[in-house]
Write a protein that holds these residues in place. Sequence first.
Motif, PDB file in Angstrom:
ATOM      1  N   ALA A 302       4.519  -6.211  -1.345  1.00 45.41           N
ATOM      2  CA  ALA A 302       5.535  -7.260  -1.354  1.00 45.41           C
ATOM      3  C   ALA A 302       6.353  -7.202  -2.636  1.00 45.41           C
ATOM      4  O   ALA A 302       7.577  -7.413  -2.621  1.00 45.41           O
ATOM      5  N   ALA A 303       5.702  -6.906  -3.771  1.00 43.17           N
ATOM      6  CA  ALA A 303       6.422  -6.772  -5.041  1.00 43.17           C
ATOM      7  C   ALA A 303       7.405  -5.604  -4.987  1.00 43.17           C
ATOM      8  O   ALA A 303       8.507  -5.680  -5.541  1.00 43.17           O
ATOM      9  N   ILE A 304       7.016  -4.528  -4.303  1.00 45.36           N
ATOM     10  CA  ILE A 304       7.924  -3.392  -4.113  1.00 45.36           C
ATOM     11  C   ILE A 304       9.120  -3.809  -3.267  1.00 45.36           C
ATOM     12  O   ILE A 304      10.280  -3.523  -3.605  1.00 45.36           O
ATOM     13  N   ALA A 305       8.834  -4.507  -2.160  1.00 47.90           N
ATOM     14  CA  ALA A 305       9.917  -4.985  -1.290  1.00 47.90           C
ATOM     15  C   ALA A 305      10.841  -5.933  -2.043  1.00 47.90           C
ATOM     16  O   ALA A 305      12.061  -5.940  -1.827  1.00 47.90           O
ATOM     17  N   ALA A 306      10.265  -6.741  -2.949  1.00 46.40           N
ATOM     18  CA  ALA A 306      11.065  -7.682  -3.734  1.00 46.40           C
ATOM     19  C   ALA A 306      12.036  -6.955  -4.649  1.00 46.40           C
ATOM     20  O   ALA A 306      13.154  -7.437  -4.897  1.00 46.40           O
ATOM     21  N   VAL A 320      11.968   2.696 -11.364  1.00 51.03           N
ATOM     22  CA  VAL A 320      10.866   2.918 -12.311  1.00 51.03           C
ATOM     23  C   VAL A 320       9.760   1.885 -12.072  1.00 51.03           C
ATOM     24  O   VAL A 320       8.570   2.227 -12.056  1.00 51.03           O
ATOM     25  N   ARG A 321      10.155   0.631 -11.866  1.00 51.67           N
ATOM     26  CA  ARG A 321       9.147  -0.401 -11.572  1.00 51.67           C
ATOM     27  C   ARG A 321       8.480  -0.134 -10.217  1.00 51.67           C
ATOM     28  O   ARG A 321       7.271  -0.290 -10.063  1.00 51.67           O
ATOM     29  N   ILE A 322       9.277   0.286  -9.224  1.00 53.16           N
ATOM     30  CA  ILE A 322       8.702   0.587  -7.906  1.00 53.16           C
ATOM     31  C   ILE A 322       7.679   1.709  -8.017  1.00 53.16           C
ATOM     32  O   ILE A 322       6.595   1.648  -7.420  1.00 53.16           O
ATOM     33  N   ALA A 323       8.001   2.739  -8.802  1.00 52.04           N
ATOM     34  CA  ALA A 323       7.062   3.847  -8.993  1.00 52.04           C
ATOM     35  C   ALA A 323       5.777   3.361  -9.644  1.00 52.04           C
ATOM     36  O   ALA A 323       4.671   3.774  -9.267  1.00 52.04           O
ATOM     37  N   ALA A 324       5.897   2.460 -10.619  1.00 51.09           N
ATOM     38  CA  ALA A 324       4.714   1.908 -11.289  1.00 51.09           C
ATOM     39  C   ALA A 324       3.874   1.089 -10.323  1.00 51.09           C
ATOM     40  O   ALA A 324       2.635   1.139 -10.353  1.00 51.09           O
ATOM     41  N   LEU A 325       4.542   0.339  -9.456  1.00 57.82           N
ATOM     42  CA  LEU A 325       3.818  -0.459  -8.459  1.00 57.82           C
ATOM     43  C   LEU A 325       3.093   0.454  -7.468  1.00 57.82           C
ATOM     44  O   LEU A 325       1.971   0.162  -7.044  1.00 57.82           O
TER      45      LEU A 325
END
Length: 425
Positions: A302-306, A320-325
Amino acid sequence: MTTSVTHRTVEAVWRIESARIIAALARLLRDVGLAEELAQDALVIALERWPETGVPDNPGAWLMAAAKHRALDHLRRNKLLERKHGELGRELEIQQELAMEDGEAGRDDGVGDDLLRLVFIACHPVLSREARVALTLRLLGGLTTDEIARAFLVPEPTIAQRIVRAKRTLSAARVPFETPKADELAERLASVLEVIYLVFNEGYAATAGDDWMRPALCEEALRLGRILAELVPQESEVHGLVALMEIQASRTRARIGPTGEPILLLEQNRARWDQLLIHRGLAALARAEALGGALGPYGLQAAIAACHARATMAAQTDWVRIAALYDALAQLVPSPVVELNRAVALSMAFGPAVGLELVDALTAEPSLKTYHLLPSVRGDLLAKLGRTGEARVEFERAASLTRNTRERELLLERAKACGDGLLPG
């Protein structure tokens, strides 16, 4: 209306209403296998009668009434000299429901919802995890064994055997048709969440057929997820799943073009995303985070979708944040499919060569041998690196593996674009 058109109408109505019908019959008969059998009988009756009489004004209610009449006939045929009080009560309940003036198919009564109870029955601990998921997809989503098999990347006969054995096991164990008590809820919740999300995914990206999406399945999964969030409000992962589904569902209108063709995420008109669903999804994610502790698999997704939802343009996406998630998700629930998605995120954040290295490592993974998204992703990365000849081969391979007509057309178009030199190098 021709017979063939009527039959297609019957099948469409059945796909939407079958879960409600089976759930209602299971509540009345206390036998999931029998409930599905009698519901199928109602389908056969509709296929026989509607070409002659025409499609009823309320086809779902008609199917429900026909199924309940079959259930009533079943109880009467099995009438014994010494009848059980429970059987008498069920017959009376069916008669009362058939006598209702509006003939509605089901009753939405909050946490007592028939469909939700059906999910918990199909996810009963007496069944193996694989059987729970397969049976619920069959009963709740109305999916064929082939569609379920593709979702699990296993042979179709394996899924068919699981479903048959699961129904027999539930019948033999006399599993009660009820929502589990508090002390039983936790152990069955993870399986229920998985089932609901798999149903949502089948609606979001249909594994087979002529339609890219089946929105009715997404809506049903969302409805069940919201009910579940009310039933267990202190469970972070329930809110995480709801958040994930709300945000993904917000893209529905933008995912399909004028003639039904699929539109990929980065090419979508984000002005068409449903802001109400995005708001609901972000609120559900906030509830999951507020419960404390690290996010679970659904919360992370959900955080990725956000991240996508908060970007008003594709170029603003925080890859970059999506990759970390995805790194965190891969550590929590490692799987080849998660790795494939992580490869996409890494390619967007750090370049296609980085993603391709990870994808190439996945080509030997047995469970992805017939998974069409592997060659699809590889083709995309190769095209971005200017290796269009290799990319064309990958897109053609992906097209040969998918069973969805719309997706196949898209992949073949991308293969042709590689040959014409139209994809980015």
